[in-house]
Design a protein around this motif. Sequence first.
Motif, PDB file in Angstrom:
ATOM      1  N   ARG A  98       0.963   4.040  -2.999  1.00 40.56           N
ATOM      2  CA  ARG A  98       0.483   5.428  -2.860  1.00 40.56           C
ATOM      3  C   ARG A  98       1.578   6.432  -3.222  1.00 40.56           C
ATOM      4  NH1 ARG A  98      -4.544   5.527  -0.877  1.00 40.56           N
ATOM      5  NH2 ARG A  98      -5.181   3.787   0.453  1.00 40.56           N
ATOM      6  N   GLU A  99       2.787   6.148  -2.798  1.00 39.19           N
ATOM      7  CA  GLU A  99       3.900   7.052  -3.111  1.00 39.19           C
ATOM      8  C   GLU A  99       4.112   7.153  -4.625  1.00 39.19           C
ATOM      9  OE1 GLU A  99       6.367   6.058   0.965  1.00 39.19           O
ATOM     10  OE2 GLU A  99       7.303   5.559  -0.991  1.00 39.19           O
ATOM     11  N   GLU A 158       0.805  -1.223   0.000  1.00 41.03           N
ATOM     12  CA  GLU A 158       0.000   0.000   0.000  1.00 41.03           C
ATOM     13  C   GLU A 158       0.838   1.273   0.000  1.00 41.03           C
ATOM     14  OE1 GLU A 158      -2.879   0.233   3.123  1.00 41.03           O
ATOM     15  OE2 GLU A 158      -3.769   2.061   2.282  1.00 41.03           O
ATOM     16  N   GLN A 159       1.814   1.291   0.899  1.00 40.60           N
ATOM     17  CA  GLN A 159       2.577   2.535   1.041  1.00 40.60           C
ATOM     18  C   GLN A 159       3.341   2.880  -0.242  1.00 40.60           C
ATOM     19  OE1 GLN A 159       5.305   2.535   4.352  1.00 40.60           O
ATOM     20  NE2 GLN A 159       6.023   4.579   3.785  1.00 40.60           N
TER      21      GLN A 159
END
Length: 442
Positions: free
Chosen positions: A433-434, A429-430
């Motif tokens: 998103r980045e 996820e992280q």
Amino acid sequence: MTKTRFAPSPTGNLHVGNIRTALHNFLLARKRGGRFMLRIDDTDAARSEERFVEGIRRDLAWLGMVPDGEERQSARQDLYEQAFARLLADGRIYRAYETAQELELKRKIQLGRGRPPIYDRAALDLTEADHAARLAEGVHPHWRFRLDHGSPIEWTDAIRGPVRFDPALLSDPVVRRADNSWLYMLPSAVDDIEMGITDVLRGEDHVSNTAVQIQMFEALGAAPPAFAHEALLVGSEGKLSKRLGSLGVEELRASGIEPMAVLSLLARLGSSQPVEPIASMQVLVDSFDLASFGRAPARFDEADLERLNAQILHGLDYSTVKDRLPDGMDEAGWLAVRPNLEKLADAQDWWQIVTGPVVTPELDAEDRAYLAEALPMLEWSADPWRDWTGQLKEATGRKGKTLFLPLRLALTGRTSGPDMAQILPLIGEQAARERLERAAAA
Ligand code: GLU
């Protein structure tokens, strides 16, 4: 019990033609629960090299064809001496002195008269006094095997069917040179007897050697083994190409070809069975059938090998390849990238889209706005890609390429690649998103 042998001369590296012969001998032995032997034909001391012997063993091992035993002709001289003495005593071997030039001249004359160019046996007329005179001049004889012209030589070839030779149309072969070194013909027959070889399977370039060797077996009091002669391998253009004569295991391995791709192709090429990706040697063993081979030359095409290689990779289990995968790649990662591989080394490249860094694409304003809109809608569900793109489709009215491509580009930096539904959870996820934020802002 079936016993086959692969008998390469260690004067070079194995090429695909040799490998095919080795494989068929291996499969025939395994299929019948028999033994597969390696015989190093190193009677030609000047041209044989130890590094090639080691290369042959290494290549066979890489292909999963470890022999059940190994013999070297250079260590078996005594056996050849004994056979030679026996044939000499029986009058089946005689001394001759013609030089290569003299023989060539005789051949030309025969051809000019429309006769088959076979040795005229002039040396059989020499008297003991003639031989003594040569010896006094320091001239040593070479030795020929005297074929029995009494009846035709016949065998039922497991591939070619009934074969028949008139021995009177064959030259008495030279079996030993004036320096006492051996030529191929007699040691091979002696070894086949002594090693208990039951089936000799080799290329059709050996058919006339077989006729001669059948008489040698008989002269040595042994029953000949069964014979099968395969049509030779030709290049995709239909000729015996230079490329084929040099393409070897080292090169195949370096170019990322899997052993099972080589085996899948060579096991079936020239037979009526389909060439298809086969994942295990056992399947090749079970389906091997000499009777399915025909007399037409077998066409070897490197493009087939590449295709089979990709197909083999697409079916490989994680447990089979895990030691060869990029660091950190787990089963889900393997299953995600596997369908995109042509070579296993490509896994490294595709794995980078998971681990990053990825190249942030330069998107137009419209796509950047789309990403900005899409980003807050991403929910990290059990199936984030499908849920997210389903929602995006409704919200934006985009579909197909315009819906998916900007997302793929932003997330992976590439226009194509593995299934995003499998890749997105691996990216996490992280990082996802980045990457989306960066692409939206670029
Ligand atoms: N050394 C021989 C060759 O490579 C062996 C032939 C045979 O199988 O008898 O041609």
